[in-house]
Motif scaffolding. Structure first.
Motif, PDB file in Angstrom:
ATOM      1  N   ALA A  49       0.829  -1.203   0.000  1.00 53.18           N
ATOM      2  CA  ALA A  49       0.000   0.000   0.000  1.00 53.18           C
ATOM      3  C   ALA A  49       0.867   1.258   0.000  1.00 53.18           C
ATOM      4  CB  ALA A  49      -0.935   0.001   1.212  1.00 53.18           C
ATOM      5  N   ASP A  50       1.929   1.259   0.802  1.00 50.01           N
ATOM      6  CA  ASP A  50       2.840   2.412   0.834  1.00 50.01           C
ATOM      7  C   ASP A  50       3.513   2.618  -0.515  1.00 50.01           C
ATOM      8  OD1 ASP A  50       2.232   2.917   3.472  1.00 50.01           O
ATOM      9  OD2 ASP A  50       4.013   1.891   4.257  1.00 50.01           O
ATOM     10  N   LYS A  51       3.934   1.528  -1.149  1.00 51.52           N
ATOM     11  CA  LYS A  51       4.588   1.612  -2.455  1.00 51.52           C
ATOM     12  C   LYS A  51       3.629   2.175  -3.510  1.00 51.52           C
ATOM     13  CE  LYS A  51       5.729  -2.082  -4.993  1.00 51.52           C
ATOM     14  NZ  LYS A  51       6.395  -3.347  -5.360  1.00 51.52           N
ATOM     15  N   GLN A  52       2.383   1.716  -3.486  1.00 51.44           N
ATOM     16  CA  GLN A  52       1.395   2.201  -4.438  1.00 51.44           C
ATOM     17  C   GLN A  52       1.100   3.674  -4.201  1.00 51.44           C
ATOM     18  OE1 GLN A  52      -1.858  -0.487  -3.928  1.00 51.44           O
ATOM     19  NE2 GLN A  52      -1.030  -1.976  -5.360  1.00 51.44           N
TER      20      GLN A  52
ATOM     21  N   ARG B  85       3.146   5.911  -2.965  1.00 51.93           N
ATOM     22  CA  ARG B  85       4.285   6.700  -3.453  1.00 51.93           C
ATOM     23  C   ARG B  85       4.267   6.871  -4.956  1.00 51.93           C
ATOM     24  NH1 ARG B  85       7.099   3.548   0.369  1.00 51.93           N
ATOM     25  NH2 ARG B  85       7.857   2.184  -1.283  1.00 51.93           N
ATOM     26  N   ARG B  86       3.736   5.868  -5.673  1.00 47.06           N
ATOM     27  CA  ARG B  86       3.640   5.948  -7.114  1.00 47.06           C
ATOM     28  C   ARG B  86       2.462   6.827  -7.571  1.00 47.06           C
ATOM     29  NH1 ARG B  86       3.558   0.239  -9.720  1.00 47.06           N
ATOM     30  NH2 ARG B  86       2.716  -0.369  -7.739  1.00 47.06           N
ATOM     31  N   GLY B  87       1.635   7.246  -6.636  1.00 51.00           N
ATOM     32  CA  GLY B  87       0.514   8.123  -6.972  1.00 51.00           C
ATOM     33  C   GLY B  87      -0.760   7.399  -7.317  1.00 51.00           C
ATOM     34  N   ARG B  88      -0.874   6.152  -6.914  1.00 51.35           N
ATOM     35  CA  ARG B  88      -2.098   5.397  -7.176  1.00 51.35           C
ATOM     36  C   ARG B  88      -3.131   5.690  -6.156  1.00 51.35           C
ATOM     37  NH1 ARG B  88      -1.229  -0.695  -9.084  1.00 51.35           N
ATOM     38  NH2 ARG B  88      -1.398  -0.178 -11.244  1.00 51.35           N
TER      39      ARG B  88
END
Length: 55
Positions: A47-50, A52-55
């Motif tokens: 969730a954190d990675k998504q 950061r990608r702006g999802r």
């Protein structure tokens, strides 16, 4: 000539359902306990990675 008749698919249930996730705030101790398990930490990492990608 017989005309085929088609029965429409039943409508899916789209009624709003109660969820305890939104209603129950998590405490810091509960959050740390979840991070101690691998499943919770991998979900939060994704969730954190998504995010950061702006999802």
């Amino acid at each position: 000539m017989d005309t085929p008749t088609y029965e429409p698919e039943p409508e899916p249930d789209r009624q709003a359902r109660h969820t305890t996730i939104v209603d129950a705030p998590i405490t810091a101790d509960e959050c740390l306990a979840q991070y101690a398990t691998r499943k919770a930490s991998s979900i939060r990492f994704t969730a954190d990675k998504q995010q950061r990608r702006g999802r």
